[in-house]
Design a protein around this motif. Structure first.
Motif, PDB file in Angstrom:
ATOM      1  N   LEU A 355      11.307  48.128  26.934  1.00 54.89           N
ATOM      2  CA  LEU A 355      10.926  47.124  25.946  1.00 54.89           C
ATOM      3  C   LEU A 355       9.646  47.509  25.220  1.00 54.89           C
ATOM      4  N   LEU A 356       8.700  48.112  25.944  1.00 54.16           N
ATOM      5  CA  LEU A 356       7.469  48.542  25.295  1.00 54.16           C
ATOM      6  C   LEU A 356       7.740  49.662  24.291  1.00 54.16           C
ATOM      7  N   ALA A 357       8.613  50.600  24.665  1.00 53.38           N
ATOM      8  CA  ALA A 357       8.903  51.722  23.769  1.00 53.38           C
ATOM      9  C   ALA A 357       9.730  51.280  22.563  1.00 53.38           C
ATOM     10  N   VAL A 358      10.860  50.628  22.832  1.00 54.13           N
ATOM     11  CA  VAL A 358      11.744  50.201  21.733  1.00 54.13           C
ATOM     12  C   VAL A 358      11.122  49.056  20.941  1.00 54.13           C
ATOM     13  N   GLY A 359      10.595  48.065  21.667  1.00 55.36           N
ATOM     14  CA  GLY A 359       9.950  46.942  20.979  1.00 55.36           C
ATOM     15  C   GLY A 359       8.722  47.373  20.211  1.00 55.36           C
ATOM     16  N   GLY A 360       7.991  48.364  20.762  1.00 56.02           N
ATOM     17  CA  GLY A 360       6.832  48.870  20.040  1.00 56.02           C
ATOM     18  C   GLY A 360       7.218  49.545  18.742  1.00 56.02           C
ATOM     19  N   GLN A 373       1.280  48.193   1.044  1.00 56.91           N
ATOM     20  CA  GLN A 373       0.872  47.922  -0.326  1.00 56.91           C
ATOM     21  C   GLN A 373       1.163  49.092  -1.268  1.00 56.91           C
ATOM     22  N   GLY A 374       1.447  50.272  -0.718  1.00 57.54           N
ATOM     23  CA  GLY A 374       1.689  51.439  -1.547  1.00 57.54           C
ATOM     24  C   GLY A 374       3.142  51.538  -1.973  1.00 57.54           C
ATOM     25  N   ILE A 375       3.543  52.755  -2.358  1.00 58.38           N
ATOM     26  CA  ILE A 375       4.930  52.982  -2.754  1.00 58.38           C
ATOM     27  C   ILE A 375       5.841  52.658  -1.579  1.00 58.38           C
ATOM     28  N   PHE A 376       6.781  51.752  -1.777  1.00 55.14           N
ATOM     29  CA  PHE A 376       7.684  51.349  -0.703  1.00 55.14           C
ATOM     30  C   PHE A 376       9.058  51.079  -1.286  1.00 55.14           C
ATOM     31  N   HIS A 377      10.023  51.881  -0.870  1.00 54.39           N
ATOM     32  CA  HIS A 377      11.386  51.735  -1.374  1.00 54.39           C
ATOM     33  C   HIS A 377      12.267  51.078  -0.318  1.00 54.39           C
ATOM     34  N   PRO A 378      13.285  50.340  -0.731  1.00 55.13           N
ATOM     35  CA  PRO A 378      14.135  49.627   0.223  1.00 55.13           C
ATOM     36  C   PRO A 378      14.762  50.500   1.296  1.00 55.13           C
ATOM     37  N   TYR A 379      15.074  51.754   0.982  1.00 60.96           N
ATOM     38  CA  TYR A 379      15.735  52.570   1.993  1.00 60.96           C
ATOM     39  C   TYR A 379      14.810  52.964   3.140  1.00 60.96           C
ATOM     40  N   TYR A 380      13.503  52.694   3.010  1.00 61.77           N
ATOM     41  CA  TYR A 380      12.596  52.982   4.114  1.00 61.77           C
ATOM     42  C   TYR A 380      12.943  52.184   5.370  1.00 61.77           C
ATOM     43  N   VAL A 381      13.575  51.011   5.193  1.00 58.40           N
ATOM     44  CA  VAL A 381      13.878  50.177   6.361  1.00 58.40           C
ATOM     45  C   VAL A 381      14.967  50.795   7.236  1.00 58.40           C
ATOM     46  N   SER A 382      15.522  51.929   6.814  1.00 63.25           N
ATOM     47  CA  SER A 382      16.475  52.625   7.690  1.00 63.25           C
ATOM     48  C   SER A 382      15.824  53.010   9.007  1.00 63.25           C
ATOM     49  N   LEU A 383      14.497  53.222   9.024  1.00 56.53           N
ATOM     50  CA  LEU A 383      13.806  53.544  10.272  1.00 56.53           C
ATOM     51  C   LEU A 383      13.767  52.351  11.213  1.00 56.53           C
ATOM     52  N   LEU A 384      13.759  51.156  10.662  1.00 57.81           N
ATOM     53  CA  LEU A 384      13.746  49.947  11.482  1.00 57.81           C
ATOM     54  C   LEU A 384      15.120  49.659  12.080  1.00 57.81           C
ATOM     55  N   ALA A 385      16.181  50.082  11.406  1.00 54.41           N
ATOM     56  CA  ALA A 385      17.550  49.693  11.771  1.00 54.41           C
ATOM     57  C   ALA A 385      17.940  50.043  13.203  1.00 54.41           C
ATOM     58  N   PRO A 386      17.729  51.271  13.706  1.00 54.87           N
ATOM     59  CA  PRO A 386      18.187  51.567  15.070  1.00 54.87           C
ATOM     60  C   PRO A 386      17.443  50.780  16.142  1.00 54.87           C
ATOM     61  N   PHE A 387      16.175  50.486  15.919  1.00 56.45           N
ATOM     62  CA  PHE A 387      15.415  49.750  16.929  1.00 56.45           C
ATOM     63  C   PHE A 387      15.780  48.269  16.912  1.00 56.45           C
ATOM     64  N   ALA A 388      16.068  47.738  15.730  1.00 59.55           N
ATOM     65  CA  ALA A 388      16.596  46.379  15.665  1.00 59.55           C
ATOM     66  C   ALA A 388      17.954  46.304  16.353  1.00 59.55           C
ATOM     67  N   ALA A 389      18.810  47.293  16.107  1.00 56.67           N
ATOM     68  CA  ALA A 389      20.130  47.321  16.747  1.00 56.67           C
ATOM     69  C   ALA A 389      19.995  47.438  18.263  1.00 56.67           C
TER      70      ALA A 389
END
Length: 681
Positions: A355-360, A373-389
């Motif tokens: 939980l600490l590793a995945v939740g972190g 606040q900088g350049i941020f494109h919608p496809y960046y959230v692909s990094l969040l997807a596997p940990f949310a899954a």
């Protein structure tokens, strides 16, 4: 080899064969895993050739790297080695090696990306299965396979597919290390994080806080936290060696012997790491959302457009990001909280480290992406997807485990999933309005059953039904991704109207702006309307330029001027043609033309000097320059309020020092004028 050596080697080979056979049997003994891999492969590979060259910026670089080992080593965008990409080289190296083996075609570039997506699904399954059981692993893999942005990046040539694979692999190796405390797992974990850094730099470090916290908290070797800290430092050293290998190579190479580092004003690899691809992405940078015109729906105050909308706690659920990976965030968040309550973070509970590793990784990415606040494109959230899954899978495992905590975790997780899905549906009205009452009724009934029923069979049915219901919308979006070209600069999953630009056809210029910005990407960024991807070509087919010729597209420029300039250059001795932006040159490079962009991606990112350009001319890296200040990706590109100088200083020096070609507007012959250019500074 002696007879004794052969006899000793035989058992070793036999043992390796036995281990491989055992793994094969284990795989065939898990039909759910085979099904997940087949589903991911189908979604990632189906009609893949329709995506053409995808992001022509990267495809052009792959062509250059596949024809020159010098360009390969230094990550050069153009075949002459004038300027690098604004990202590190690992993802492009994989694609360029594939092209060297199979020939230059869109499938040679895209198939490795698709296979990376399949591997990520398999790793996510095993990551969850190890702590929460096979049903939980299956749920995690299914959620990831049906996450729209995960499908989109696996069908695209941006570096994110490899970044996500490296990030998941790093956490998987950490979990393996927690099982036996062996240092080798942690060292391998560091190596893989380093590979992620060589893929997309600082964003790969999002997994590091969770990894460090898990290892120190669990103390897997049972020899105290000081020993765990020493092991962690060894893993960190391995990470640093791998992560800094290519940057140090660039740093140690004299500037005259390598390309200019794109995305910098001082030609320094450290500026690229620390600024453009580092803190600038979080703390704000030129060319980011603040540069967009206005504050409407597509600008900094809105929820759509290529920059992901305004920063804030609900950013991940807005119009730009919610449909990509926000559907089940409520389920994942409740599952994380439920897991922490169930384990109480007991150091002897392996689930605590998990939980600490995945939740972190989940929490670090979610917070960073929400408030960047900088350049941020919608496809960046692909990094969040596997940990949310993975957290969704953990929630399934806890709910099936029974007990008061499991019952309430399951019930509240379903309720949280319904809440975030309704929020996403509210801002993405794409024919799924009928799902709202079904979600409310079905999700409510499932939550009540999970909270009140103790019979395992009833709970399993309720949880399966709730998860199936929650996956209808993201699953529909994932499948719709296959129905149009996922091409251009900003890949996006879902229907064509969710695309954020670049390609022609349904997902082409303007498609992603139909619900917000009000103007197609090519117009917003000063390029020629039509796009360099117009009508994505079949695999291996010739690139098709927009506006009547090569170039064009978002961040592109006057493709007709570029076509005319190339014809003149060919008829008058050849040589490399310099244009303002790399994106404006991309289609020409794909077509095999000797063209180099000297101002960075859009013409604004790299503040090159006249003296640097003089050195390139003297070394015969560039002879001709198309300096029309707005055409062919010249200084007119970029966001309306973008004040970065980019190529303008060099272009002004060209206009003052080189010989103008009277028959082609904006074209200059700089051969023999290196000294005059250098005098401009």
């Amino acid at each position: 080899m002696s007879a004794t050596g052969a006899a000793a080697a035989l058992p070793a080979r036999t043992r390796r064969g036995e281990r491989l056979a055992a793994r094969a049997r284990a795989l065939t003994g898990r039909p759910e895993l085979l099904g997940l891999l087949a589903l991911a492969a189908a979604l990632n590979l189906w009609a893949l050739s329709r995506n053409g060259w995808a992001n022509t910026y990267y495809s052009a670089a792959v062509r250059s790297m596949s024809t020159s080992w010098h360009a390969f080593l230094y990550n050069a965008f153009d075949p002459s080695g004038v300027m690098t990409l604004d990202k590190p080289p690992l993802a492009m190296w994989v694609q360029a090696l594939s092209v060297r083996v199979f020939g230059f075609s869109s499938l040679a570039i895209l198939v490795p990306q698709a296979l990376m997506g399949v591997a990520t699904v398999g790793l996510t399954y095993d990551l969850v299965c190890r702590r929460f059981g096979r049903p939980a692993g299956f749920a995690a893999g299914l959620v990831l396979a049906l996450t729209p942005i995960a499908v989109a990046i696996s069908r695209h040539n941006n570096p994110d597919a490899l970044l996500v694979l490296c990030s998941v692999a790093a956490v998987w190796l950490l979990v393996r290390g927690l099982e036996d405390g062996r240092l080798r797992w942690l060292v391998l974990c560091g190596v893989v994080v380093g590979l992620g850094f060589e893929t997309k730099m600082a964003v790969a470090l999002m997994v590091v806080p969770g990894i460090a916290a898990a290892w120190l908290w669990i103390e897997p070797a049972d020899r105290g936290r000081l020993h765990a800290l020493r092991q962690l430092l060894a893993g960190g050293a391995a990470m640093a060696v791998v992560a800094l290998a290519w940057p140090v190579l660039v740093w140690l190479t004299p500037a005259a012997d390598r390309p200019w580092v794109s995305g910098t004003s001082d030609n320094s690899i450290w500026s690229l790491i620390l600024n453009y691809n580092g803190v600038g992405r979080l703390d704000g940078q030129a060319g980011g959302p603040a540069g967009a015109a206005g504050g409407g729906p597509g600008g900094p105050g809105g929820g759509s457009g290529p920059f992901g909308g305004s920063a804030g706690p609900l950013r991940l659920l807005n119009e730009a990001l919610g449909g990509q990976a926000g559907w089940l965030l409520g389920f994942a968040l409740v599952a994380l909280i439920g897991g922490l309550v169930a384990t109480r973070l007991r150091p002897r509970d392996q689930r605590s480290g998990w939980l600490l590793a995945v939740g972190g990784a989940f929490a670090t990415s979610a917070v960073a992406f929400s408030f960047a606040q900088g350049i941020f494109h919608p496809y960046y959230v692909s990094l969040l997807a596997p940990f949310a899954a993975a957290l969704v899978g953990a929630g399934v495992g806890l709910a099936l485990g029974g007990g008061a905590v499991g019952r309430w975790t399951g019930a509240l997780a379903v309720a949280g999933g319904v809440a975030t899905e309704l929020a996403v549906l509210h801002v993405t009205p794409d024919g799924l309005g009928w799902l709202v009452p079904v979600l409310l009724a079905g999700g409510g009934a499932a939550a009540v059953a999970l909270a009140t029923q103790r019979a395992p069979r009833v709970r399993r049915i309720a949880l399966a039904a709730a998860l199936a219901l929650l996956l209808v919308a993201p699953g529909a979006w994932a499948v719709q991704t296959l129905g149009h070209a996922t091409s251009g600069t900003f890949p996006a999953g879902g229907p064509a109207s969710a695309s954020f630009g670049g390609g022609g056809g349904p997902g082409g210029p303007g498609a992603g702006f139909a619900r917000g910005a009000g103007s197609p990407p090519a117009l917003l960024f000063g390029g020629a309307q039509g796009g360099g991807q117009a009508g994505a070509p079949p695999a291996g087919g010739p690139p098709q330029g927009g506006a009547g010729g090569l170039g064009g597209g978002p961040f592109g420029g006057n493709s007709q001027a570029l076509t005319q300039a190339l014809a003149y250059v060919k008829a008058h001795g050849g040589g490399t043609l310099g244009v303002g932006s790399q994106q404006g040159a991309s289609s020409a490079v794909i077509a095999g033309q000797a063209v180099a962009g000297i101002g960075g991606f859009s013409g604004r990112e790299s503040q090159v000097t006249a003296s640097w350009l003089a050195e390139a001319v003297s070394a015969a890296k560039i002879r001709w320059v198309l300096a029309d200040n707005g055409g062919a990706g010249g200084s007119g590109g970029g966001l309306p309020n973008d004040a970065r100088v980019g190529d303008r200083t060099a272009m002004t020096a060209v206009q003052q020092s080189c010989t103008a070609v009277s028959t082609v507007s904006g074209l200059y012959d700089c051969q023999g004028h290196a000294s005059a250019l250098a005098a401009k500074g």
